[in-house]
Design a protein around this motif. Structure first.
Motif, PDB file in Angstrom:
ATOM      1  N   PHE A   1       2.726   5.196  -7.443  1.00 58.03           N
ATOM      2  CA  PHE A   1       1.665   5.206  -8.451  1.00 58.03           C
ATOM      3  C   PHE A   1       0.459   6.044  -8.024  1.00 58.03           C
ATOM      4  N   ALA A   2       0.660   6.932  -7.075  1.00 59.61           N
ATOM      5  CA  ALA A   2      -0.417   7.788  -6.556  1.00 59.61           C
ATOM      6  C   ALA A   2      -1.639   6.974  -6.140  1.00 59.61           C
ATOM      7  N   GLY A   3      -1.386   5.767  -5.629  1.00 66.01           N
ATOM      8  CA  GLY A   3      -2.457   4.911  -5.153  1.00 66.01           C
ATOM      9  C   GLY A   3      -3.180   4.131  -6.232  1.00 66.01           C
ATOM     10  N   ASP A   4      -2.719   4.203  -7.477  1.00 67.78           N
ATOM     11  CA  ASP A   4      -3.389   3.527  -8.590  1.00 67.78           C
ATOM     12  C   ASP A   4      -2.876   2.091  -8.718  1.00 67.78           C
ATOM     13  N   LEU A   5      -3.606   1.186  -8.112  1.00 70.09           N
ATOM     14  CA  LEU A   5      -3.222  -0.221  -8.090  1.00 70.09           C
ATOM     15  C   LEU A   5      -3.201  -0.829  -9.493  1.00 70.09           C
TER      16      LEU A   5
ATOM     17  N   GLY B   1       0.820  -1.217   0.000  1.00 74.86           N
ATOM     18  CA  GLY B   1       0.000   0.000   0.000  1.00 74.86           C
ATOM     19  C   GLY B   1       0.845   1.254   0.000  1.00 74.86           C
ATOM     20  N   ALA B   2       1.882   1.285   0.834  1.00 72.06           N
ATOM     21  CA  ALA B   2       2.770   2.452   0.896  1.00 72.06           C
ATOM     22  C   ALA B   2       3.502   2.645  -0.431  1.00 72.06           C
ATOM     23  N   TYR B   3       3.962   1.541  -1.021  1.00 77.52           N
ATOM     24  CA  TYR B   3       4.683   1.619  -2.293  1.00 77.52           C
ATOM     25  C   TYR B   3       3.771   2.125  -3.414  1.00 77.52           C
TER      26      TYR B   3
END
Length: 95
Positions: A22-26, A15-17
């Motif tokens: 990726f600005a939270g874009d999984l 999650g942190a990475y």
């Protein structure tokens, strides 16, 4: 099966990475590590992702990779598809 502590640790680090890189874009993270574009992460692709997310250490990375694969590969094909990946990590990213 991984302990709840290990699952939580994995999700937090990933999650942190993903948040930082990726600005939270999984989905973008998944696509970047799907090197051959087959819409699945192989063991090698998953290991690269976990390495970049700093999960485990160089000595334990394959154990983390195999453990994550076992926990995440719901259909048993030996790879992680997007839906499986999202199910494993989206909760931590509040998606």
């Amino acid at each position: 099966m991984a302990s709840s502590f290990h699952r939580q640790q994995l999700r937090e680090q990933v999650g942190a990475y993903v948040a930082a890189r990726f600005a939270g874009d999984l989905a973008t993270a998944f696509e970047m590590y799907d090197a051959n574009g087959d819409k699945r992460l192989s063991k090698k692709e998953l290991k690269a992702f976990l390495t970049d997310a700093d999960v485990g250490s160089p000595q334990t990375r394959w154990a983390w990779t195999l453990g994550t694969l076992v926990e995440t590969d719901l259909n048993g094909d030996g790879q992680i598809e997007w839906v499986e990946f999202e199910e494993m990590f989206a909760e931590k990213l509040a998606l």
